[in-house]
Write an enzyme that holds these catalytic residues in place. Structure first.
Site, PDB file in Angstrom:
ATOM      1  N   TRP A 181       0.864  -1.180   0.000  1.00  0.00           N
ATOM      2  CA  TRP A 181       0.000   0.000   0.000  1.00  0.00           C
ATOM      3  C   TRP A 181       0.900   1.229   0.000  1.00  0.00           C
ATOM      4  O   TRP A 181       1.822   1.323   0.814  1.00  0.00           O
ATOM      5  CB  TRP A 181      -0.932   0.052   1.218  1.00  0.00           C
ATOM      6  CG  TRP A 181      -1.642   1.363   1.249  1.00  0.00           C
ATOM      7  CD1 TRP A 181      -2.681   1.747   0.460  1.00  0.00           C
ATOM      8  CD2 TRP A 181      -1.300   2.509   2.052  1.00  0.00           C
ATOM      9  NE1 TRP A 181      -3.010   3.056   0.720  1.00  0.00           N
ATOM     10  CE2 TRP A 181      -2.182   3.548   1.685  1.00  0.00           C
ATOM     11  CE3 TRP A 181      -0.332   2.756   3.028  1.00  0.00           C
ATOM     12  CZ2 TRP A 181      -2.127   4.822   2.271  1.00  0.00           C
ATOM     13  CZ3 TRP A 181      -0.278   4.012   3.609  1.00  0.00           C
ATOM     14  CH2 TRP A 181      -1.175   5.027   3.229  1.00  0.00           C
ATOM     15  N   GLU A 222      -2.997  -3.064  -2.597  1.00  0.00           N
ATOM     16  CA  GLU A 222      -4.119  -2.484  -1.843  1.00  0.00           C
ATOM     17  C   GLU A 222      -4.454  -1.086  -2.355  1.00  0.00           C
ATOM     18  O   GLU A 222      -3.621  -0.177  -2.328  1.00  0.00           O
ATOM     19  CB  GLU A 222      -3.758  -2.413  -0.358  1.00  0.00           C
ATOM     20  CG  GLU A 222      -4.862  -1.800   0.504  1.00  0.00           C
ATOM     21  CD  GLU A 222      -4.467  -1.694   1.982  1.00  0.00           C
ATOM     22  OE1 GLU A 222      -3.312  -2.006   2.321  1.00  0.00           O
ATOM     23  OE2 GLU A 222      -5.333  -1.282   2.778  1.00  0.00           O
ATOM     24  N   LYS A 224      -6.938   2.506  -2.440  1.00  0.00           N
ATOM     25  CA  LYS A 224      -7.537   3.410  -1.457  1.00  0.00           C
ATOM     26  C   LYS A 224      -8.333   4.468  -2.201  1.00  0.00           C
ATOM     27  O   LYS A 224      -8.078   4.755  -3.368  1.00  0.00           O
ATOM     28  CB  LYS A 224      -6.434   4.039  -0.608  1.00  0.00           C
ATOM     29  CG  LYS A 224      -6.924   4.828   0.585  1.00  0.00           C
ATOM     30  CD  LYS A 224      -5.827   4.949   1.633  1.00  0.00           C
ATOM     31  CE  LYS A 224      -6.198   5.890   2.756  1.00  0.00           C
ATOM     32  NZ  LYS A 224      -5.276   5.820   3.882  1.00  0.00           N
ATOM     33  N   ASP A 255      -9.564  -3.234   1.360  1.00  0.00           N
ATOM     34  CA  ASP A 255      -9.658  -2.697   2.717  1.00  0.00           C
ATOM     35  C   ASP A 255     -11.039  -2.067   2.863  1.00  0.00           C
ATOM     36  O   ASP A 255     -11.447  -1.241   2.034  1.00  0.00           O
ATOM     37  CB  ASP A 255      -8.536  -1.653   2.930  1.00  0.00           C
ATOM     38  CG  ASP A 255      -8.526  -1.070   4.342  1.00  0.00           C
ATOM     39  OD1 ASP A 255      -9.584  -0.597   4.799  1.00  0.00           O
ATOM     40  OD2 ASP A 255      -7.449  -1.048   4.962  1.00  0.00           O
ATOM     41  N   HIS A 258     -11.582   1.705   2.437  1.00  0.00           N
ATOM     42  CA  HIS A 258     -11.004   2.359   1.267  1.00  0.00           C
ATOM     43  C   HIS A 258     -11.977   2.544   0.114  1.00  0.00           C
ATOM     44  O   HIS A 258     -11.593   2.501  -1.052  1.00  0.00           O
ATOM     45  CB  HIS A 258      -9.767   1.576   0.812  1.00  0.00           C
ATOM     46  CG  HIS A 258      -8.626   1.691   1.779  1.00  0.00           C
ATOM     47  ND1 HIS A 258      -7.360   1.265   1.506  1.00  0.00           N
ATOM     48  CD2 HIS A 258      -8.580   2.219   3.033  1.00  0.00           C
ATOM     49  CE1 HIS A 258      -6.567   1.508   2.537  1.00  0.00           C
ATOM     50  NE2 HIS A 258      -7.289   2.084   3.481  1.00  0.00           N
ATOM     51  N   HIS A 282      -8.552  -6.440   4.267  1.00  0.00           N
ATOM     52  CA  HIS A 282      -8.227  -5.656   5.446  1.00  0.00           C
ATOM     53  C   HIS A 282      -9.573  -5.337   6.089  1.00  0.00           C
ATOM     54  O   HIS A 282     -10.238  -4.369   5.712  1.00  0.00           O
ATOM     55  CB  HIS A 282      -7.460  -4.379   5.081  1.00  0.00           C
ATOM     56  CG  HIS A 282      -5.992  -4.599   4.950  1.00  0.00           C
ATOM     57  ND1 HIS A 282      -5.084  -3.581   4.785  1.00  0.00           N
ATOM     58  CD2 HIS A 282      -5.270  -5.749   5.003  1.00  0.00           C
ATOM     59  CE1 HIS A 282      -3.861  -4.101   4.729  1.00  0.00           C
ATOM     60  NE2 HIS A 282      -3.949  -5.400   4.848  1.00  0.00           N
ATOM     61  N   ASP A 290     -11.772   6.779   6.524  1.00  0.00           N
ATOM     62  CA  ASP A 290     -10.989   5.568   6.755  1.00  0.00           C
ATOM     63  C   ASP A 290     -10.391   5.620   8.157  1.00  0.00           C
ATOM     64  O   ASP A 290      -9.183   5.699   8.339  1.00  0.00           O
ATOM     65  CB  ASP A 290      -9.894   5.496   5.679  1.00  0.00           C
ATOM     66  CG  ASP A 290      -9.028   4.254   5.805  1.00  0.00           C
ATOM     67  OD1 ASP A 290      -9.544   3.232   6.286  1.00  0.00           O
ATOM     68  OD2 ASP A 290      -7.854   4.316   5.412  1.00  0.00           O
ATOM     69  N   ASP A 292     -10.333   3.465  10.615  1.00  0.00           N
ATOM     70  CA  ASP A 292      -9.732   2.247  11.172  1.00  0.00           C
ATOM     71  C   ASP A 292     -10.174   1.960  12.601  1.00  0.00           C
ATOM     72  O   ASP A 292      -9.355   1.603  13.444  1.00  0.00           O
ATOM     73  CB  ASP A 292      -8.194   2.320  11.072  1.00  0.00           C
ATOM     74  CG  ASP A 292      -7.708   2.197   9.635  1.00  0.00           C
ATOM     75  OD1 ASP A 292      -7.924   1.141   9.041  1.00  0.00           O
ATOM     76  OD2 ASP A 292      -7.132   3.174   9.112  1.00  0.00           O
ATOM     77  N   ASP A 322      -7.284  -4.693   9.765  1.00  0.00           N
ATOM     78  CA  ASP A 322      -6.582  -3.405   9.708  1.00  0.00           C
ATOM     79  C   ASP A 322      -7.372  -2.370  10.498  1.00  0.00           C
ATOM     80  O   ASP A 322      -8.259  -1.714   9.957  1.00  0.00           O
ATOM     81  CB  ASP A 322      -6.389  -2.964   8.248  1.00  0.00           C
ATOM     82  CG  ASP A 322      -5.483  -1.740   8.150  1.00  0.00           C
ATOM     83  OD1 ASP A 322      -4.976  -1.290   9.195  1.00  0.00           O
ATOM     84  OD2 ASP A 322      -5.294  -1.233   7.025  1.00  0.00           O
TER      85      ASP A 322
HETATM   86  C1  RNT Z   1      -3.673   2.582   4.860  1.00  0.00           C
HETATM   87  C2  RNT Z   1      -3.825   1.130   4.557  1.00  0.00           C
HETATM   88  C3  RNT Z   1      -2.732   0.243   5.052  1.00  0.00           C
HETATM   89  C4  RNT Z   1      -2.280   0.562   6.450  1.00  0.00           C
HETATM   90  C5  RNT Z   1      -1.331  -0.440   7.033  1.00  0.00           C
HETATM   91  C6  RNT Z   1      -0.646   0.048   8.256  1.00  0.00           C
HETATM   92  O1  RNT Z   1      -4.790   3.305   4.631  1.00  0.00           O
HETATM   93  O2  RNT Z   1      -5.053   0.664   5.016  1.00  0.00           O
HETATM   94  O3  RNT Z   1      -3.119  -1.072   4.932  1.00  0.00           O
HETATM   95  O4  RNT Z   1      -3.343   0.714   7.329  1.00  0.00           O
HETATM   96  O5  RNT Z   1      -0.452  -0.857   6.064  1.00  0.00           O
HETATM   97 ZN    ZN Z   2      -5.381  -1.466   4.868  1.00  0.00          ZN
END
Ligand code: RNT
Ligand code: ZN
Length: 414
Positions: A181, A222, A224, A255, A258, A282, A290, A292, A322
């Site tokens: 990523w 990955e 986003k 993810d 994302h 993720h 995003d 998390d 994630d």
């Molecule tokens: C960032 C991505 C990525 C990170 C990690 C730490 O937006 O989601 O995967 O969260 O690599």
């Molecule tokens: Zn991620």
């Protein structure tokens, strides 16, 4: 004595569902737990600071792991309270060495203590290049940077990560899923998106060009939607990487944070799995962006699990997590979050899938509706508790006591 599980088993049996079979399906599923929940995405480089790249852990709850040994102790505690055997997803900035190699100079030896520990614990490893939190990523441009020197620096980092990951996989006897990523994007509207995307594509091609043995490591990419500081354009968008993964045969990472907030990420599993061999997830919980957040046992996670099971794509999906929250116990976040993913899968295994499919195929949407809603009343919690009992891990209030007492032990760290 009749147990809660006996009653649950009978209730499910009435619907034609075998709870023991559901438990047996859940047992071997291994989730890749991300190391970065344990220390707020800081890592162990000597010069480490803010995570950058639009990633942000907020909060200052006591107990952050400050060293590899502390992180490993926290992980051991967490794994000990999660039923089953699970993987560890490491990031390149979590090296364990007294040397300070720059990102383009990391080597296997800098990570060897992790492998020793993994062997000892019976854990398999996954890996990620760290393309953020570094002076050469301060412009939020890495593999797509207009400067070839910067691109080459990050390409070298990525190549080294792939070599390290292949060695992890060889040592541990399980392919190491190695995710890329990059934060690359622009704060304001760019003039030439195509040029940036061509540069990203060319850098990825060079980075992935040394062949690796797929029994030791597999590349994942990955996408986003946007990040703080790159609101106008993300170079590695979903369409970019979906196309790339299909053309180049890499694993595609989705993810959950994302995409646009109203998109249903679960819907994307079957849609993309028709075109790529393997998926990496993720699993995360975006709140307004995003963010998390730690995953809850909520409808978005249930939908992901249902799609993996209904679409029969569990065996070619690598389930990674994630999330990172620094306002609560970090070990509790790992344990509860990972168990929530497992609980969602268990609930999916506890559905009378053939009957549900039949209602749909017969366009009997009334029956489908009645069944899905009535099924929600079945006692899946009793089946989960039985799973924990069989796997010899606590649940309910005993689990909460365990989590609290461990948190007390680490609270004095800072
Ligand atoms: C960032 C991505 C990525 C990170 C990690 C730490 O937006 O989601 O995967 O969260 O690599
Ligand atoms: Zn991620």
């Amino acid at each position: 004595m009749t147990t809660a599980y006996d009653l649950a088993k009978a209730q499910y049996a009435d619907w034609g569902i075998d709870t023991d079979a559901a438990i047996d399906r859940l047992r071997p599923i291994s989730i890749s737990m991300h190391c970065w929940q344990g220390d707020d995405v800081v890592g162990f480089e000597q010069q480490s600071g803010a995570s950058g790249g639009g990633i942000q852990a907020t909060g200052n709850y006591p107990g952050r792991a400050r060293t590899p040994d502390e992180l490993r102790a926290d992980l051991e505690f967490a794994y000990g309270n999660i039923p089953g055997s699970h993987r560890l997803n490491l990031h390149a900035m979590y090296l364990d060495t007294d040397k300070s190699p720059d990102r383009d100079a990391i080597e296997y030896d800098h990570f060897a203590p992790w492998v020793d520990w993994s062997k000892d614990q019976g854990i398999k490893l996954d890996f990620n290049g760290t393309f953020f939190a570094h002076a050469k990523a301060d412009d939020n441009l890495t593999l797509s940077h207009p400067d070839a020197g910067i691109r080459d620096f990050w390409i070298e980092h990525g190549k080294r990560c792939r070599d390290i990951a292949a060695r992890f996989g060889a040592e541990l006897g399980s392919p190491c899923i190695t995710n890329v990523w990059v934060p690359d994007g622009y704060k304001d509207t760019p003039i030439d998106r195509m040029a940036a995307r061509r540069r990203l594509e060319a850098s990825l091609d060079t980075m992935f060009s040394p062949a690796q043995d797929a029994t030791h490591m597999k590349d994942a990419v990955e996408s986003k939607l946007f990040g703080i500081g790159v609101e106008a354009a993300t170079i590695g968008s979903h369409e970019f990487y979906m196309g790339y993964a299909i053309r180049k045969g890499t694993v595609l990472c989705l993810d959950m944070g994302h995409f646009h907030p109203t998109e249903n990420v679960a819907d994307k599993l079957s849609a993309t799995a028709l075109s790529v061999d393997e998926l990496l997830l993720h699993v995360s919980r975006p709140m307004r962006w995003d963010s998390d957040h730690v995953i809850l046992l909520d409808d978005s996670i249930r939908a992901m699990a249902d799609e993996l099971v209904s679409g029969d794509i569990l065996d070619r999906t690598h389930i990674g997590l994630d999330f990172f929250d620094a306002t609560i116990s970090r070990t509790a976040a790992w344990v509860i979050g990972t168990r929530n993913m497992q609980k969602a899968l268990l609930e999916s295994f506890l559905r009378p899938l053939d009957r549900l499919r039949a209602t749909e195929d017969a366009l009997n949407f009334s029956e489908r509706f009645m069944m899905t809603e009535e099924l929600k009343g079945l006692p899946s919690g009793a089946v989960w508790d039985e799973f924990c009992r069989r796997m010899e891990v606590p649940s309910g209030q005993t689990l909460i006591s365990e989590l609290e007492s461990y948190q007390k032990r680490v609270a004095g760290r800072d």
